[in-house]
Design an enzyme around this catalytic site. Sequence first.
Site, short mmCIF file in Angstrom:
data_model
loop_
_atom_site.label_atom_id
_atom_site.label_comp_id
_atom_site.label_asym_id
_atom_site.label_seq_id
_atom_site.Cartn_x
_atom_site.Cartn_y
_atom_site.Cartn_z
N ARG A 77 0.74 -1.25 -0.02
CA ARG A 77 -0.03 -0.02 0.00
C ARG A 77 0.90 1.23 0.05
O ARG A 77 1.74 1.24 1.00
CB ARG A 77 -0.96 -0.11 1.23
CG ARG A 77 -1.57 1.25 1.38
CD ARG A 77 -2.68 1.28 2.68
NE ARG A 77 -3.34 2.46 2.85
CZ ARG A 77 -3.07 3.16 4.01
NH1 ARG A 77 -2.74 2.81 4.82
NH2 ARG A 77 -3.90 4.34 3.81
N HIS A 121 -3.01 10.85 1.04
CA HIS A 121 -2.44 10.79 2.37
C HIS A 121 -1.65 12.19 2.66
O HIS A 121 -0.35 11.95 2.64
CB HIS A 121 -1.53 9.32 2.39
CG HIS A 121 -1.01 8.92 3.72
ND1 HIS A 121 -1.23 7.66 3.94
CD2 HIS A 121 -0.42 9.34 4.95
CE1 HIS A 121 -0.65 7.26 5.22
NE2 HIS A 121 -0.22 8.57 5.59
N GLU A 166 -7.18 8.40 6.67
CA GLU A 166 -7.22 9.05 8.24
C GLU A 166 -7.85 10.64 8.08
O GLU A 166 -7.02 11.55 8.64
CB GLU A 166 -6.02 9.12 8.86
CG GLU A 166 -5.56 7.74 9.08
CD GLU A 166 -4.20 7.54 10.05
OE1 GLU A 166 -3.72 8.58 10.18
OE2 GLU A 166 -3.60 6.30 10.40
N ASN A 295 -7.21 1.75 10.12
CA ASN A 295 -5.75 1.93 10.91
C ASN A 295 -6.06 1.89 12.37
O ASN A 295 -6.53 2.72 12.93
CB ASN A 295 -4.96 3.27 10.47
CG ASN A 295 -4.56 3.50 8.93
OD1 ASN A 295 -4.91 2.45 8.10
ND2 ASN A 295 -4.39 4.49 8.59
N TYR A 297 -3.86 1.61 15.93
CA TYR A 297 -2.53 1.50 16.82
C TYR A 297 -2.58 1.23 18.31
O TYR A 297 -1.95 0.76 18.75
CB TYR A 297 -1.95 2.81 16.63
CG TYR A 297 -1.30 2.99 15.05
CD1 TYR A 297 -0.02 2.43 14.65
CD2 TYR A 297 -2.17 3.55 14.18
CE1 TYR A 297 0.33 2.58 13.57
CE2 TYR A 297 -1.58 3.64 12.76
CZ TYR A 297 -0.14 3.27 12.60
OH TYR A 297 0.31 3.32 11.28
N GLU A 366 -3.40 -0.18 8.23
CA GLU A 366 -2.02 0.23 9.11
C GLU A 366 -2.27 -0.19 10.56
O GLU A 366 -3.16 -0.47 11.10
CB GLU A 366 -1.76 1.61 9.27
CG GLU A 366 -1.14 2.31 8.09
CD GLU A 366 -1.31 3.95 8.07
OE1 GLU A 366 -0.87 4.25 9.45
OE2 GLU A 366 -1.34 4.60 7.16
#
Length: 460
Positions: A77, A121, A166, A295, A297, A366
């Site tokens: 990606r 992005h 995002e 994504n 985290y 991600e």
Amino acid sequence: MRRSDLPADFVLGAATASYQIEGATQADGRGASIWDTFARVPGAIADGSTGDPADDHYRRMPEDVSLIADLGFDAYRFSIAWPRIQADGTGPVNPAGIDFYRRLAEGLLERGVTPWATLYHWDLPQALEDRGGWLERDTAARFAEYAALVTEQLGDVVTDWITLNEPWCSSFLGYASGVHAPGRHEGARSAQAAHHLLLGHGLALEAVRATRPEARVGTTLNLYSVRPASESAEDRDAARRIDGLSNRFFLDPVLRGSYPADVLEDLGQTSWFAEHATAEDLQRIAAPIDFLGINYYSRHTVAAPADVDEADTTEPSAYPGSEGVRFVRTGAAVTGMDWEVHPDGMVDVLRQAHDLAPELPLYITENGSAYPDPDHVGPEGEVVDPDRTAYLRAHLGACAAAVDAGLPLRGYFAWSLMDNWEWAWGYSRRFGIVHVDYETQQRTVKQSGHWLAAFLRDAD
Ligand code: IFM
């Protein structure tokens, strides 16, 4: 945890983004992006650096393609830098810019790696920011034009497209706290930027579908597992607010076609949205997508403001309307970003999305970690990063748990293929499974990268 614990067609990839790796910011007709401008603002970037040369990927791309293929990834990606395609965000395609991404996609395909391209992005052409950026509705229309140009040019070599990466960061870090480009402090108006980003997603989706009916198109949200620090009504309200602004403010319009009324109220934006976020806009934003990228985290544990004064913070907040909410340390392990390591939270956010759209395929687009592991290569050519390996292993385990629980998770992309320019942190945070020596641009696979390569071969 072995690869064979995941379904045979589960996609395993690595991810990067244009400004973080490419460098060559003035090559071949590329225009300036908001990050070129922002990085030069004194104090904006921790180490005073810019995205030049980053990983010099623009020049070293063939070597990086080999690295990706040699590590054994199914997919890669990357993102396309809008100002390489249209220097000022409008007008015809810059052939040199397109040519770079065509060579990248073709190189990947030749090596059996599927290219996944993100259209945005974060590198908005500066010329569009000069006209108001994402606070202007017209930027959404410009984005759709760009999306049509790119997919027309590259749709024969790229099938998997992600419109936005995002949008929470683009709107609330870019236009509220100002810690990201364009570094503006617009308070709750930043929510209007979020609407224009989402409208841009909807318009781009339409444009890509019209240009390339065979394309698979999705978008990527950064979602957090959010929980209250206690069961008190105040802490639960804090969790409602942060889940609202981080997750529901994006999930709801994309998957249900409406903004959460409580969040609009927290933001004091109910009337602006009633007037400007039309039913037609919401229909576009909620048009069917082929997959949702998430994504993931970390988890947030949040509590109500300690007292009234605490809400009077002088720092512009990324949570307008909820400024005083406290992000509580729990004592759990954290990464070098001070982000709590909580693999189970990945299952929580997948479930949250799934509950809104039960048929929709999901991908973790991600997941990864920065740790203060050695920023140098050892005498035997080793980079020892056990924490990163443990993080990857635990989150791949969470993927298997999600699949076992019946969630339609179809793939996982590690962030990041290689160390790169971590936005406001500059080069001071390293997320790569491949070490990059920024002096020599030498790439060295870290222990975590060797572990992941063995996992991909199912040899771990
Ligand atoms: O480096 C970023 C990436 O650009 C977007 N998602 C989070 C990563 C780590 O902060």
